[in-house]
Enzyme design. Structure first.
Site, PDB file in Angstrom:
ATOM      1  CG  ASP A 188      -4.484 -14.742  -3.461  1.00 17.19           C
ATOM      2  OD1 ASP A 188      -5.623 -14.487  -3.760  1.00 17.19           O
ATOM      3  OD2 ASP A 188      -3.436 -14.836  -3.480  1.00 17.19           O
ATOM      4  CE  LYS A 233      -8.698  -0.609   2.354  1.00 15.11           C
ATOM      5  NZ  LYS A 233      -8.086  -1.949   2.633  1.00 15.11           N
ATOM      6  CB  SER A 269      -6.296  -4.763   1.821  1.00 16.58           C
ATOM      7  OG  SER A 269      -6.956  -4.084   0.577  1.00 16.58           O
ATOM      8  CB  SER A 285       1.087   2.545   8.483  1.00 18.26           C
ATOM      9  OG  SER A 285       1.179   1.583   9.660  1.00 18.26           O
ATOM     10  CE  LYS A 319       4.035 -12.560   5.140  1.00 16.13           C
ATOM     11  NZ  LYS A 319       4.096 -11.994   3.722  1.00 16.13           N
ATOM     12  N   GLY A 344      -5.991 -11.941   6.040  1.00 21.15           N
ATOM     13  CA  GLY A 344      -4.554 -11.486   6.347  1.00 21.15           C
ATOM     14  C   GLY A 344      -4.360 -11.775   7.695  1.00 21.15           C
TER      15      GLY A 344
HETATM   16  N1  LIG Z   1      -1.424   0.774   8.840  1.00 21.41           N
HETATM   17  C1  LIG Z   1      -2.481   1.841   8.466  1.00 21.41           C
HETATM   18  O1  LIG Z   1      -2.156   2.347   8.874  1.00 21.41           O
HETATM   19  C2  LIG Z   1      -4.322   1.693   8.271  1.00 21.41           C
HETATM   20  C3  LIG Z   1      -4.843   2.127   8.177  1.00 21.41           C
HETATM   21  C4  LIG Z   1      -6.072   2.285   7.449  1.00 21.41           C
HETATM   22  C5  LIG Z   1      -6.415   0.844   6.217  1.00 21.41           C
HETATM   23  N2  LIG Z   1      -5.196  -0.129   7.283  1.00 21.41           N
HETATM   24  C6  LIG Z   1      -6.250  -1.429   5.820  1.00 21.41           C
HETATM   25  O2  LIG Z   1      -5.966  -2.198   6.877  1.00 21.41           O
HETATM   26  C7  LIG Z   1      -5.624  -3.512   5.937  1.00 21.41           C
HETATM   27  C8  LIG Z   1      -4.742  -3.977   6.722  1.00 21.41           C
HETATM   28  O3  LIG Z   1      -3.219  -3.764   6.887  1.00 21.41           O
HETATM   29  P1  LIG Z   1      -2.168  -3.291   7.587  1.00 21.41           P
HETATM   30  O4  LIG Z   1      -1.343  -2.601   8.144  1.00 21.41           O
HETATM   31  O5  LIG Z   1      -1.955  -4.860   8.521  1.00 21.41           O
HETATM   32  O6  LIG Z   1      -1.022  -4.098   6.567  1.00 21.41           O
HETATM   33  P2  LIG Z   1       0.279  -5.655   6.380  1.00 21.41           P
HETATM   34  O7  LIG Z   1       0.737  -5.404   7.714  1.00 21.41           O
HETATM   35  O8  LIG Z   1       0.817  -5.280   4.993  1.00 21.41           O
HETATM   36  O9  LIG Z   1      -1.185  -6.719   6.258  1.00 21.41           O
HETATM   37  C9  LIG Z   1      -2.150  -7.221   4.610  1.00 21.41           C
HETATM   38  C10 LIG Z   1      -2.128  -8.567   4.832  1.00 21.41           C
HETATM   39  O10 LIG Z   1      -3.226  -8.760   3.762  1.00 21.41           O
HETATM   40  C11 LIG Z   1      -2.527  -9.570   3.133  1.00 21.41           C
HETATM   41  N3  LIG Z   1      -3.373  -9.810   1.503  1.00 21.41           N
HETATM   42  C12 LIG Z   1      -2.246  -8.965   0.475  1.00 21.41           C
HETATM   43  N4  LIG Z   1      -2.535  -9.233  -0.489  1.00 21.41           N
HETATM   44  C13 LIG Z   1      -3.792 -10.464  -0.681  1.00 21.41           C
HETATM   45  C14 LIG Z   1      -4.064 -11.529  -1.074  1.00 21.41           C
HETATM   46  N5  LIG Z   1      -4.388 -10.809  -2.783  1.00 21.41           N
HETATM   47  N6  LIG Z   1      -4.751 -12.658  -0.402  1.00 21.41           N
HETATM   48  C15 LIG Z   1      -5.208 -12.743   0.724  1.00 21.41           C
HETATM   49  N7  LIG Z   1      -4.339 -11.839   1.833  1.00 21.41           N
HETATM   50  C16 LIG Z   1      -3.567 -10.855   0.841  1.00 21.41           C
HETATM   51  C17 LIG Z   1      -1.661  -9.805   3.481  1.00 21.41           C
HETATM   52  O11 LIG Z   1      -1.048 -11.288   3.475  1.00 21.41           O
HETATM   53  P3  LIG Z   1       0.652 -11.717   2.822  1.00 21.41           P
HETATM   54  O12 LIG Z   1       1.067 -11.590   4.501  1.00 21.41           O
HETATM   55  O13 LIG Z   1       0.467 -12.790   2.633  1.00 21.41           O
HETATM   56  O14 LIG Z   1       1.100 -10.560   2.128  1.00 21.41           O
HETATM   57  C18 LIG Z   1      -1.030  -9.223   5.132  1.00 21.41           C
HETATM   58  O15 LIG Z   1      -1.102 -10.524   6.194  1.00 21.41           O
HETATM   59  C19 LIG Z   1      -5.409  -3.316   5.073  1.00 21.41           C
HETATM   60  O16 LIG Z   1      -6.713  -3.657   4.311  1.00 21.41           O
HETATM   61  C20 LIG Z   1      -4.874  -1.479   4.661  1.00 21.41           C
HETATM   62  O17 LIG Z   1      -5.647  -1.067   3.815  1.00 21.41           O
HETATM   63  C21 LIG Z   1      -3.833   0.471   6.816  1.00 21.41           C
END
Ligand SMILES: NC(=O)c1ccc[n+]([C@@H]2O[C@H](COP(=O)([O-])OP(=O)(O)OC[C@H]3O[C@@H](n4cnc5c(N)ncnc54)[C@H](OP(=O)(O)O)[C@@H]3O)[C@@H](O)[C@H]2O)c1
Length: 272
Positions: free
Chosen positions: A73, A108, A95, A146, A53, A22
């Site tokens: 994917d 999660k 995720s 977030s 993007k 991701g």
């Molecule tokens: N941000 C927070 O506050 C926070 C806190 C704790 C944990 N986390 C965890 O950290 C991780 C990243 O979070 P983030 O804030 O960076 O989120 P984000 O910017 O929304 O990134 C999520 C990534 O997951 C990819 N994804 C979603 N479904 C997928 C699939 N089926 N196959 C392959 N890729 C997929 C998305 O790709 P596309 O661009 O293709 O959609 C995107 O690149 C997540 O696991 C989240 O639960 C985040």
């Protein structure tokens, strides 16, 4: 700068490939950036490598020489296998989660549990970093969930703040934490990645101090009950590995500045 890790590992790093799943996401983009800066070769997985993007990844320092982007994917196991094959390490960040907070937490927790079971069965060296709410500058052009948490207090869409608390951490520290646990052979188990916890009242006060020009709420939606107490946690395990956490106020400042710079938040004109 990344934290100093004892010993000169520059020669070993230059031969190592890390897969970041991701790669275009908020946290993963910072992982790719810091890994490239440290000299690693990075294989980033994306659902659509041609999507504009994800264009920011190609602009990162070292990307031309040491970053490859592959189409994956997570729901297609074969594409995942191909992407991780031959890599020294995998930073699994992607995720496919829902926006519903209850299902999100359930998803999660179950995913992590499954990872521990499979790692034990297959003898994989798994270390888990559990960040709280992540904020900080956006490298990617789109806004993630977030960051919206903060944006709503600046645009006027939130008229009051909730009687609730939340723990925060800087996105760069989350990426550094992953690199640290990867590089330190002694790292094991789970690492809570959190700087500090704030009541929403404290959060809006910090925002208003730095950015008084925005319509930041001053009233709690719950005027009856006492303020909810913050969660008590320890980030000692990561500090012991050498991570120096960015203070939450600096993190909030950088988040808002980034929202302005990326065009997600208009900058009010100063009156003469
Ligand atoms: N941000 C927070 O506050 C926070 C806190 C704790 C944990 N986390 C965890 O950290 C991780 C990243 O979070 P983030 O804030 O960076 O989120 P984000 O910017 O929304 O990134 C999520 C990534 O997951 C990819 N994804 C979603 N479904 C997928 C699939 N089926 N196959 C392959 N890729 C997929 C998305 O790709 P596309 O661009 O293709 O959609 C995107 O690149 C997540 O696991 C989240 O639960 C985040």
């Amino acid at each position: 700068m990344p934290p100093a890790v004892p010993g000169d590992e520059s020669s070993s790093i230059s031969g190592q490939t890390i897969c970041v799943t991701g790669a275009g996401g908020f946290i993963a983009s910072w992982m790719v950036k810091l890994l490239l800066e440290k000299g690693y070769t990075v294989r980033g997985t994306l659902r659509n490598p041609d999507d504009p993007k994800n264009g920011h990844l190609k602009e990162l320092e070292g990307a031309k020489e040491r970053l490859t982007l592959v189409k994956v994917d997570l729901l297609d196991l074969n594409s995942v296998k191909q992407a991780v094959n031959g890599c020294h390490g995998v930073f699994h960040t992607a995720s496919p989660v829902t926006d519903n907070p209850n299902w999100y937490c359930y998803g999660k927790a179950v995913a992590e549990q499954a990872a521990w079971e499979v790692a034990k069965e297959k003898g994989v060296d798994l270390v888990v970093v559990n960040p709280v709410l992540v904020l900080g500058p956006l490298l990617q052009p789109t806004i993630n969930a977030s960051t919206i948490h903060i944006l709503k207090y600046l645009t006027g869409s939130a008229k009051t703040y909730a009687n609730a608390t939340q723990a925060y951490v800087h996105v760069r520290d989350v990426a550094l934490a992953h690199i640290l646990v990867y590089e330190k052979p002694s790292a094991s188990g789970r690492y809570l990645c959190a700087e500090s916890s704030l009541h929403r009242g404290e959060l809006v006060e910090i925002l208003a101090k730095y950015f008084p020009e925005y319509p930041i709420p001053t009233r709690c939606s719950d005027e009856k009950n006492p303020r909810v107490k913050p969660h008590i946690f320890s980030n000692k395990k990561l500090r012991d590995l050498g991570l120096e956490f960015t203070p939450v106020s600096q993190c909030l400042y950088e988040t808002v500045k980034s929202l302005q710079e990326q065009g997600h938040l208009s900058v009010p004109k100063k009156e003469d």
